[in-house]
Design a protein around this motif. Structure first.
Motif: not given
Length: 401
Positions: A153-162
């Motif tokens: 979930k953290l990785f998905a959020d990280l890639t979505a915001k970057n």
């Protein structure tokens, strides 16, 4: 004379001799040897306090677990990992020819971090579920990684915001790769590229899987050790072993004549079966393991002596050869089973409560007992009955009675 029985006896004996002659040397050389027989690498590590992590009992226990995982990843057999005092760990790696390479794997702190362009750490190695080396299209050597549910979930959020920005993947503050995010990755799976060889990718995967050390560990001693016994001692041990075997062979023939010859042939079969069992179990042979083999060989000879002495008593009591031999096996059977079962129980206790070479001793002793009982009670009896049924030798003196 009954030619059928004599033919059966001859064929079985020749088969044992031929198999022993052809396979004993390859089997001996193919069984793995422990640190005391082949040498390896000796490493001493010490935990040190840092502002971020203080050394305590819990941290040292976690370090031991991490070290065990990392050493197991090296595929070694019977490595030694033990505590020395409150802060030190001793690691001995049998057969390691590249100590620097091994130390680079087991000694790294291996703090994996995923950072955004601002340098903020978003994920660490604890969020990682698995890492595997793989060769992808174009002969690229990649490491496929998979995050835990929370990490995904953290990785998905990280890639979505970057999207369109860099995400630095660092290991111990060294940048492994700094890719640009092309799109959001919601699956919790990604690939680390940039490894030059598949070995480099495999080593990175091992470090990622084994996790980070909870405290800083310094390597304070590294040395390559030769066989504990020394080559000269090993050579002398071989000579002593051969002399012992020769003494057993001569003793059995002098006291029990043809029965002694049969017992010696059965002993060769026992050694073959024991080596095959060790090979199939992928066991590692150490000095205590050799002691277990020699001890079980003595018990195998002892079983035959018990049988033959009972046979002599029965024959001198007036029974025929075949009746005396049957009675000898029956009378000795209970004694053999009793003595071997108690030793087998001791071997089982050593195996479950011991560690390292002690387990090796217990394995070889336990296997040796089981195989010696099988060869003494079944194979020796079968060969002797075949020989007696052939009616070629009718005097008890021929069998030492």
């Amino acid at each position: 004379m009954r030619w059928g029985n004599l033919t059966t006896f001859t064929v079985v004996v020749l088969a044992i001799l031929l198999v022993f002659g052809f396979y004993i040397s390859p089997l001996v050389t193919s069984v793995k040897q422990g640190l005391d027989l082949q040498g390896g690498t000796h490493v001493v590590m010490e935990a040190v306090d840092t502002p971020d992590a203080q050394v305590n009992e819990d941290a040292m226990q976690r370090v031991m677990k991490v070290m065990e995982r990392r050493v197991n990843e090296l595929g070694l057999t019977e490595p030694i990992i033990q505590r020395q005092g409150e802060r030190r760990i001793i690691i001995e790696l049998p057969g390691v020819k590249d100590p620097e390479g091994a130390i680079s794997l087991i000694g790294k702190t291996a703090l994996l971090e995923f950072k955004n362009e601002a340098g903020t750490t978003v994920l660490t190695g604890k969020d990682l579920k698995d890492a595997k080396a793989q060769i992808t299209q174009g002969s690229r050597n990649d490491v496929a990684i998979e995050f835990t549910d929370e990490g995904g979930k953290l990785f998905a959020d990280l890639t979505a915001k970057n999207v369109g920005k860099h995400i630095a993947i660092t290991l111990d503050n060294q940048v492994l790769t700094n890719p640009v995010v092309q799109e959001a990755i919601p699956s919790g799976k990604a690939v680390i590229t940039g490894q030059r060889t598949i070995e480099e990718a495999q080593n990175l995967a091992i470090l990622l899987r084994s996790g980070a050390l909870p405290v800083k560990m310094n390597i304070i001693e590294t040395r390559t050790v030769g066989p504990t016994l020394g080559q000269d001692s090993k050579d002398k041990s071989k000579v002593a072993f051969m002399i012992s075997i020769a003494a057993i062979v001569v003793f059995m023939i002098l006291f029990y004549r043809l029965a002694g010859v049969v017992a010696n042939i059965t002993l060769m079969l026992y050694v073959l079966l024991l080596l095959v069992a060790l090979k199939m179990l992928n066991a590692t042979l150490t000095l205590p393991g050799i002691a277990g083999i020699i001890l079980s060989m003595g018990m195998a000879v002892d079983a035959n002596v018990l049988i033959f002495e009972r046979f002599k008593e029965e024959y001198r009591g007036g029974k025929t050869l075949r009746a005396a031999m049957d009675a000898g096996f029956n009378r000795a059977l209970l004694t053999i089973v009793d003595s071997n079962v108690t030793t087998l129980l001791a071997a089982a206790i050593l195996f479950f409560l011991g560690s390292g070479p002690i387990k090796g001793f217990a394995i070889t002793l336990g296997l040796g007992i089981l195989l010696s009982m099988f060869t003494a009670i079944t194979v020796t009896k079968y060969l002797l009955k075949s020989l007696m049924n052939a009616n070629l030798f009718k005097s008890g003196k021929t069998f030492g009675a």
